[in-house]
Design an enzyme around this catalytic site. Structure first.
Site, mmCIF file in Angstrom:
data_model
loop_
_atom_site.group_PDB
_atom_site.id
_atom_site.type_symbol
_atom_site.label_atom_id
_atom_site.label_comp_id
_atom_site.label_asym_id
_atom_site.label_seq_id
_atom_site.Cartn_x
_atom_site.Cartn_y
_atom_site.Cartn_z
ATOM 1 N N ASP A 11 0.788 -1.191 0.151
ATOM 2 C CA ASP A 11 -0.189 -0.123 0.044
ATOM 3 C C ASP A 11 0.772 1.261 -0.067
ATOM 4 O O ASP A 11 1.708 1.374 0.848
ATOM 5 C CB ASP A 11 -0.873 -0.057 1.259
ATOM 6 C CG ASP A 11 -1.868 -1.315 1.297
ATOM 7 O OD1 ASP A 11 -2.038 -1.719 0.219
ATOM 8 O OD2 ASP A 11 -2.717 -1.217 2.201
ATOM 9 N N ASP A 132 -15.112 -3.096 -1.405
ATOM 10 C CA ASP A 132 -14.635 -2.618 0.007
ATOM 11 C C ASP A 132 -16.050 -2.505 0.679
ATOM 12 O O ASP A 132 -16.819 -1.675 0.752
ATOM 13 C CB ASP A 132 -13.775 -1.503 0.110
ATOM 14 C CG ASP A 132 -12.641 -1.922 -0.931
ATOM 15 O OD1 ASP A 132 -12.273 -3.011 -1.189
ATOM 16 O OD2 ASP A 132 -12.068 -0.747 -1.425
#
Length: 253
Positions: A11, A132
């Site tokens: 990330d 998500d």
């Protein structure tokens, strides 16, 4: 049972490799100032794919860590799937032209499903949808907002679109090492024919063994981040477990 892939996560925030807690940018833990070196390390450890997210891009709605992604692509030969800020066709085209193997479309999948369908038509096998979820609803814009759409509803929208994979993340579990949300992930996998990858909360080798059990045969893999960086998972042990499961499947045992 499909082939199971364990994806190490990178990330990106301000050019560095970080992990967030439940998607909170204010709770970013820096694990490396050199994402390309981290990517190369994962490749050397035997991982067959990388999962990369441009966190700044997810909030901005456009790529923000291009230099770091370029460096990662130059450092490895294994395929890379990339998400974060991919909301226009030119962004899809640009990343694929640079060598990204698969792009992940999240917010735009909720706001503009036709965009996903067109991208999947133009680039078959190279478009994934990121789902998500927060309290059962799909979150967008870097998880800053929650839509009224459920994960299963969103997945079904792309049933016949040619999408390569759905990546399901339980936001409440992301970065907190509480284990994958197997029931919700399986519910999505049972609702669609698209391969589903689990994300959010993978905490130990037991979680890896869990996705290899017969009742999880619909799952195409899982993403691991913090557990890998914290040393809670030994890459060799995890990858060996996956190989053993595949060999057992092939032998019919």
């Amino acid at each position: 049972m499909t082939r199971v892939i364990l994806f190490p996560a990178i990330d990106l925030k301000e050019g560095r490799c970080v992990r967030l807690v439940q998607g909170d940018m204010a709770q970013a833990i820096v694990f490396s100032d050199d994402p390309a070196a981290q990517a190369a390390s994962f490749a050397e450890q035997g991982f067959s794919w990388l999962h990369v997210v441009d966190l700044d891009g997810a909030f901005a709605g456009a790529p923000m860590n291009a230099a770091a992604v370029d460096a990662i692509l130059a450092a490895v030969t294994i395929p890379v799937q990339l998400g974060g800020g991919i909301r226009e066709m030119r962004t899809v085209e640009g990343w694929l032209a640079k060598g990204v193997s698969r792009v992940i479309i999240g917010t735009a999948a909720v706001r503009d499903p036709a965009f996903v369908r067109e991208a999947a038509r133009l680039f078959p096998g190279r478009i994934a949808v990121g789902i998500d979820a927060k309290d059962g609803r799909v979150a967008v814009e870097g998880w800053a907002k929650t839509s009224t759409v459920t994960a299963e509803e969103l997945g079904r929208r792309f049933e016949d679109a040619g999408v390569a994979a759905l990546i399901y993340t339980d936001i409440a579990r992301d970065g907190v090492l509480k284990g994958l949300n197997i029931p919700m992930t399986l519910a999505l996998a049972q609702a669609v024919s698209i391969p589903v990858i689990a994300s959010g909360g993978l905490a130990s080798i037991e979680d890896v063994h869990r996705i290899l059990e017969p009742d999880c045969a619909l799952l195409a893999g899982a993403i691991t981040g913090r557990a890998l960086y914290d040393g809670r998972i030994d890459p060799r042990e995890a990858l060996a477990a996956i190989r053993r499961a595949e060999e057992a499947r092939r032998s019919g045992s």
